[in-house]
Scaffold this motif. Sequence first.
Motif, PDB file in Angstrom:
ATOM      1  N   TRP A 173     -30.788 -59.448 -48.956  1.00 60.40           N
ATOM      2  CA  TRP A 173     -31.668 -60.008 -47.678  1.00 60.40           C
ATOM      3  C   TRP A 173     -30.999 -61.252 -47.101  1.00 60.40           C
ATOM      4  CZ3 TRP A 173     -36.576 -60.277 -51.525  1.00 60.40           C
ATOM      5  CH2 TRP A 173     -37.071 -58.861 -51.451  1.00 60.40           C
ATOM      6  N   GLY A 174     -30.239 -61.857 -48.135  1.00 59.65           N
ATOM      7  CA  GLY A 174     -29.624 -63.395 -47.738  1.00 59.65           C
ATOM      8  C   GLY A 174     -28.253 -62.898 -46.825  1.00 59.65           C
ATOM      9  N   TYR A 175     -27.720 -62.078 -47.327  1.00 59.73           N
ATOM     10  CA  TYR A 175     -26.658 -61.376 -46.344  1.00 59.73           C
ATOM     11  C   TYR A 175     -27.005 -60.965 -45.293  1.00 59.73           C
ATOM     12  CZ  TYR A 175     -22.578 -62.456 -49.801  1.00 59.73           C
ATOM     13  OH  TYR A 175     -21.502 -62.897 -50.549  1.00 59.73           O
ATOM     14  N   ALA A 176     -27.994 -59.990 -45.253  1.00 59.79           N
ATOM     15  CA  ALA A 176     -28.531 -59.364 -43.823  1.00 59.79           C
ATOM     16  C   ALA A 176     -28.992 -60.504 -42.994  1.00 59.79           C
ATOM     17  CB  ALA A 176     -29.865 -58.568 -44.219  1.00 59.79           C
ATOM     18  N   ARG A 177     -29.534 -61.528 -43.487  1.00 53.34           N
ATOM     19  CA  ARG A 177     -29.997 -62.468 -42.717  1.00 53.34           C
ATOM     20  C   ARG A 177     -28.742 -63.529 -42.021  1.00 53.34           C
ATOM     21  NH1 ARG A 177     -31.383 -67.768 -43.983  1.00 53.34           N
ATOM     22  NH2 ARG A 177     -32.709 -68.883 -42.636  1.00 53.34           N
ATOM     23  N   GLY A 178     -27.838 -63.753 -42.924  1.00 55.60           N
ATOM     24  CA  GLY A 178     -26.712 -64.482 -42.434  1.00 55.60           C
ATOM     25  C   GLY A 178     -25.914 -63.597 -41.632  1.00 55.60           C
ATOM     26  N   ALA A 179     -25.816 -62.182 -41.528  1.00 59.32           N
ATOM     27  CA  ALA A 179     -24.953 -61.476 -40.867  1.00 59.32           C
ATOM     28  C   ALA A 179     -25.760 -61.065 -39.435  1.00 59.32           C
ATOM     29  CB  ALA A 179     -24.817 -60.010 -41.460  1.00 59.32           C
ATOM     30  N   ASP A 180     -27.005 -61.126 -39.453  1.00 60.07           N
ATOM     31  CA  ASP A 180     -27.977 -61.163 -38.242  1.00 60.07           C
ATOM     32  C   ASP A 180     -27.611 -62.376 -37.334  1.00 60.07           C
ATOM     33  OD1 ASP A 180     -30.321 -59.604 -36.797  1.00 60.07           O
ATOM     34  OD2 ASP A 180     -30.745 -61.786 -37.058  1.00 60.07           O
ATOM     35  N   GLN A 181     -27.827 -63.500 -37.962  1.00 68.37           N
ATOM     36  CA  GLN A 181     -27.578 -64.749 -37.118  1.00 68.37           C
ATOM     37  C   GLN A 181     -26.485 -64.827 -36.666  1.00 68.37           C
ATOM     38  OE1 GLN A 181     -28.899 -67.373 -40.459  1.00 68.37           O
ATOM     39  NE2 GLN A 181     -31.074 -67.485 -39.684  1.00 68.37           N
ATOM     40  N   ARG A 182     -25.452 -64.091 -37.265  1.00 61.59           N
ATOM     41  CA  ARG A 182     -24.046 -64.112 -36.496  1.00 61.59           C
ATOM     42  C   ARG A 182     -23.922 -63.020 -35.592  1.00 61.59           C
ATOM     43  NH1 ARG A 182     -24.003 -67.177 -40.854  1.00 61.59           N
ATOM     44  NH2 ARG A 182     -22.369 -68.882 -41.050  1.00 61.59           N
ATOM     45  N   GLY A 183     -25.046 -62.565 -35.132  1.00 64.93           N
ATOM     46  CA  GLY A 183     -25.107 -61.280 -34.215  1.00 64.93           C
ATOM     47  C   GLY A 183     -24.815 -59.955 -34.601  1.00 64.93           C
ATOM     48  N   VAL A 184     -24.668 -59.609 -35.924  1.00 59.31           N
ATOM     49  CA  VAL A 184     -24.512 -58.241 -36.265  1.00 59.31           C
ATOM     50  C   VAL A 184     -25.792 -57.541 -36.341  1.00 59.31           C
ATOM     51  CG1 VAL A 184     -24.063 -56.938 -38.474  1.00 59.31           C
ATOM     52  CG2 VAL A 184     -22.697 -59.097 -38.349  1.00 59.31           C
ATOM     53  N   ASP A 185     -25.677 -56.193 -35.838  1.00 56.97           N
ATOM     54  CA  ASP A 185     -26.960 -55.436 -35.617  1.00 56.97           C
ATOM     55  C   ASP A 185     -27.112 -54.708 -36.844  1.00 56.97           C
ATOM     56  OD1 ASP A 185     -27.046 -56.145 -33.208  1.00 56.97           O
ATOM     57  OD2 ASP A 185     -26.668 -54.344 -32.098  1.00 56.97           O
ATOM     58  N   ILE A 186     -28.305 -54.941 -37.558  1.00 59.34           N
ATOM     59  CA  ILE A 186     -28.550 -53.893 -38.818  1.00 59.34           C
ATOM     60  C   ILE A 186     -29.427 -53.003 -38.272  1.00 59.34           C
ATOM     61  CG2 ILE A 186     -29.542 -54.151 -40.804  1.00 59.34           C
ATOM     62  CD1 ILE A 186     -28.778 -57.158 -40.969  1.00 59.34           C
ATOM     63  N   LEU A 187     -28.908 -51.671 -38.369  1.00 56.47           N
ATOM     64  CA  LEU A 187     -29.599 -50.632 -37.972  1.00 56.47           C
ATOM     65  C   LEU A 187     -29.950 -49.707 -39.192  1.00 56.47           C
ATOM     66  CD1 LEU A 187     -26.749 -49.370 -35.447  1.00 56.47           C
ATOM     67  CD2 LEU A 187     -28.922 -50.643 -34.994  1.00 56.47           C
ATOM     68  N   GLN A 188     -31.391 -49.951 -39.751  1.00 60.10           N
ATOM     69  CA  GLN A 188     -32.017 -49.332 -40.384  1.00 60.10           C
ATOM     70  C   GLN A 188     -32.503 -47.922 -40.109  1.00 60.10           C
ATOM     71  OE1 GLN A 188     -33.873 -52.123 -43.446  1.00 60.10           O
ATOM     72  NE2 GLN A 188     -34.547 -53.381 -41.708  1.00 60.10           N
ATOM     73  N   ASN A 189     -32.907 -47.026 -41.152  1.00 60.85           N
ATOM     74  CA  ASN A 189     -33.095 -45.767 -40.727  1.00 60.85           C
ATOM     75  C   ASN A 189     -32.552 -45.060 -39.871  1.00 60.85           C
ATOM     76  OD1 ASN A 189     -35.573 -46.165 -42.590  1.00 60.85           O
ATOM     77  ND2 ASN A 189     -36.400 -47.376 -40.848  1.00 60.85           N
ATOM     78  N   THR A 190     -31.140 -45.485 -39.885  1.00 57.66           N
ATOM     79  CA  THR A 190     -30.095 -44.875 -39.056  1.00 57.66           C
ATOM     80  C   THR A 190     -29.182 -43.931 -39.835  1.00 57.66           C
ATOM     81  OG1 THR A 190     -30.457 -46.485 -37.487  1.00 57.66           O
ATOM     82  CG2 THR A 190     -28.641 -44.966 -36.967  1.00 57.66           C
ATOM     83  N   GLU A 191     -29.198 -42.830 -40.237  1.00 61.43           N
ATOM     84  CA  GLU A 191     -28.463 -42.101 -40.758  1.00 61.43           C
ATOM     85  C   GLU A 191     -27.054 -41.451 -40.115  1.00 61.43           C
ATOM     86  OE1 GLU A 191     -30.327 -38.912 -42.984  1.00 61.43           O
ATOM     87  OE2 GLU A 191     -28.362 -38.314 -44.356  1.00 61.43           O
ATOM     88  N   VAL A 192     -25.959 -41.821 -40.781  1.00 64.09           N
ATOM     89  CA  VAL A 192     -24.585 -41.355 -40.409  1.00 64.09           C
ATOM     90  C   VAL A 192     -24.596 -39.841 -40.809  1.00 64.09           C
ATOM     91  CG1 VAL A 192     -22.080 -41.078 -40.513  1.00 64.09           C
ATOM     92  CG2 VAL A 192     -23.534 -43.306 -40.284  1.00 64.09           C
ATOM     93  N   THR A 193     -24.473 -38.897 -39.905  1.00 66.32           N
ATOM     94  CA  THR A 193     -24.367 -37.298 -39.925  1.00 66.32           C
ATOM     95  C   THR A 193     -23.042 -36.818 -39.903  1.00 66.32           C
ATOM     96  OG1 THR A 193     -25.061 -37.062 -37.987  1.00 66.32           O
ATOM     97  CG2 THR A 193     -26.791 -37.124 -39.580  1.00 66.32           C
ATOM     98  N   GLY A 194     -22.147 -37.704 -39.194  1.00 68.08           N
ATOM     99  CA  GLY A 194     -20.628 -37.370 -39.061  1.00 68.08           C
ATOM    100  C   GLY A 194     -19.822 -38.345 -38.615  1.00 68.08           C
ATOM    101  N   ILE A 195     -18.398 -38.186 -38.945  1.00 68.98           N
ATOM    102  CA  ILE A 195     -17.441 -39.390 -38.554  1.00 68.98           C
ATOM    103  C   ILE A 195     -16.552 -38.496 -37.644  1.00 68.98           C
ATOM    104  CG2 ILE A 195     -15.808 -40.814 -39.430  1.00 68.98           C
ATOM    105  CD1 ILE A 195     -17.293 -41.045 -42.093  1.00 68.98           C
ATOM    106  N   LYS A 196     -16.509 -39.049 -36.468  1.00 68.13           N
ATOM    107  CA  LYS A 196     -15.411 -38.381 -35.595  1.00 68.13           C
ATOM    108  C   LYS A 196     -14.166 -39.052 -35.741  1.00 68.13           C
ATOM    109  CE  LYS A 196     -15.604 -36.582 -30.880  1.00 68.13           C
ATOM    110  NZ  LYS A 196     -16.099 -36.874 -29.690  1.00 68.13           N
ATOM    111  N   VAL A 197     -12.923 -38.203 -35.799  1.00 67.83           N
ATOM    112  CA  VAL A 197     -11.748 -38.461 -35.865  1.00 67.83           C
ATOM    113  C   VAL A 197     -10.846 -37.615 -34.897  1.00 67.83           C
ATOM    114  CG1 VAL A 197      -9.572 -38.536 -37.644  1.00 67.83           C
ATOM    115  CG2 VAL A 197     -11.980 -38.744 -38.676  1.00 67.83           C
ATOM    116  N   GLU A 198     -10.080 -38.547 -34.187  1.00 65.21           N
ATOM    117  CA  GLU A 198      -9.142 -37.693 -33.157  1.00 65.21           C
ATOM    118  C   GLU A 198      -7.675 -38.436 -33.519  1.00 65.21           C
ATOM    119  OE1 GLU A 198     -10.850 -38.989 -29.350  1.00 65.21           O
ATOM    120  OE2 GLU A 198     -12.616 -37.346 -29.331  1.00 65.21           O
TER     121      GLU A 198
END
Lengths: 457, 93
Positions: free
Chosen positions: A228-253
């Motif tokens: 929670w502390g890192y989440a809050r600290g990151a959020d305050q520095r502008g980081v978007d925390i996207l919960q309930n967002t599952e990665v289903t693929g990684i695109k490599v070109e």
Amino acid sequence: MEFVDSIVLSSCSVAAYARLKRSEGSATPDGEFSLISGLALMHYSLWSVLREGLSGGRGWTPAWRDPEPKAEYDAIIVGGGGHGLASAYYLAKNHGLTNIAVVEKGYIGSGNVGRNTTIIRSNYLLPGNIPFYEHSLKLWEGLEQDVNYNSMVSQRGVINLFHSDSDRDRYVRRGNAMMFEGVKAEYLDREGVRSFAPFLDFDNARFPIHGGLLQRRGGTVRHDAVAWGYARGADQRGVDILQNTEVTGIKVEHGKAVGVETSRGFIRSKKIGLACAGNSSRVAAMAGLRLPIESHVLQAFVSEGVKPLINQVILYGAGHFYISQSDKGGLVFGGDIDGYNTYAQRGNLYTIEDVFEAGMAMWPGLGRLRMLRQWGGIMDMSMDGSPIISLTPIDGLYVNCGWCYGGFKATPASGWCFAHTIARNEPHQLNAAYRLDRFATGHLIDERGTGAQPNQH
Amino acid sequence: MRIGCPYCGERWNDEFIVLGDADALMKRPGEAQFALFYDYVYLRDNPAGRHRELWYHQGGCRQWLVVTRDTLNHTVHSVETARCVAQDREAAS
């Protein structure tokens, strides 16, 4: 000693940071800034607790935002656990990257950072490990001031017991290795251990306690509060925390990472860091990578709450057993992994019996307590028992995995080093040994000396 | 978790020792083939779902077994002796 800066820096308050951002004006687009500043002003202090206590707590704001994903980020961290959130935090704080997303399939802190035995220490033996874990311990020591969040860092001391002459030699060697790297270690004889923990079974017929290795700076941390502390600290520095967002693929070109497919659409990014713990192999497979990792279950246990009974973290040397007492009074302990590949967050009875037998051999009084609960977490067991914080054969794709069952204590340094690796596209000297290709080149870091057999580490 | 040993019947898994991924470990390449040997020693698919793995029945018949087990819920789907699996593989090649 470039890395010392970030430890001392912590006195800069979030409110001061917000003022700084405001005075800079053009540093961020107006719309984005107002969104961030709406939460950034909430600084936790004795004054804020008093104020909110007297006003019915109506002024508290959420500790982090719940933003919509943007189409593109400068960096994406997959996995909103301790390591992922710490990585995002240090990317923003130390490397000036603020257009970052942490993508988490569940809620943050729902993995291993929420289900461990909360121990921190840096009493390692091998050269690649000691400086890294010591850096982590130093970051723990400044964490609460740094992120302005009470993580209940408690340096109550960690004692590793030994039970024979050869055991003693082993721990003296480890203590010397620590001292050689500037980490204080203390040798305790039998009476020394007794002064800390008189209730142990010193005269056990098979494994009498001859002494212990003490690291006073080791201890425990309130694990959820770390996420929670890192989440809050990151959020305050502008980081978007996207919960309930599952990665289903990684695109490599053309051998380069270009983005991730998620349950909320495609998100572009040229830098993608994977911090997926037990699910590392599954996520890396989306980019066509096979890892030197097996997923195993580690069980942990909590007893009913009792009055203060054990003041240190104590590790049994004749089996695998470690125990401490939480602030709620429950005894928190664990032992070995079950030993078979699994993604089920539950284990089997024989491991439970094994852990309790070790506990009873060390501390017979445990038998008077009732057990409250037991749970399992999925460990990313690497082939040499040491972690991987590394570039990969794919440009812009980075992995942070292989923590085995020791990842919690590493959380700050893991994030700190992963952030450095992602931002500079090269490892820091602290994680230079944790390369993914060390298995091919033979530069293994095998603390336990058991070879390429993950369930033995 | 209980494993149905072909010789001893269904037994608790504390009678067994698990080695790991059977498909990876039973295809030992020549040591001169460096890249393949690296794969064999270190890399694993580590799937979530069905997994074929080598178990040794130490507390029973002391046979090596190939157990097909689901890593998401610990269901054991089938158990064969490693000897039979190896013989079938040789016959097929």
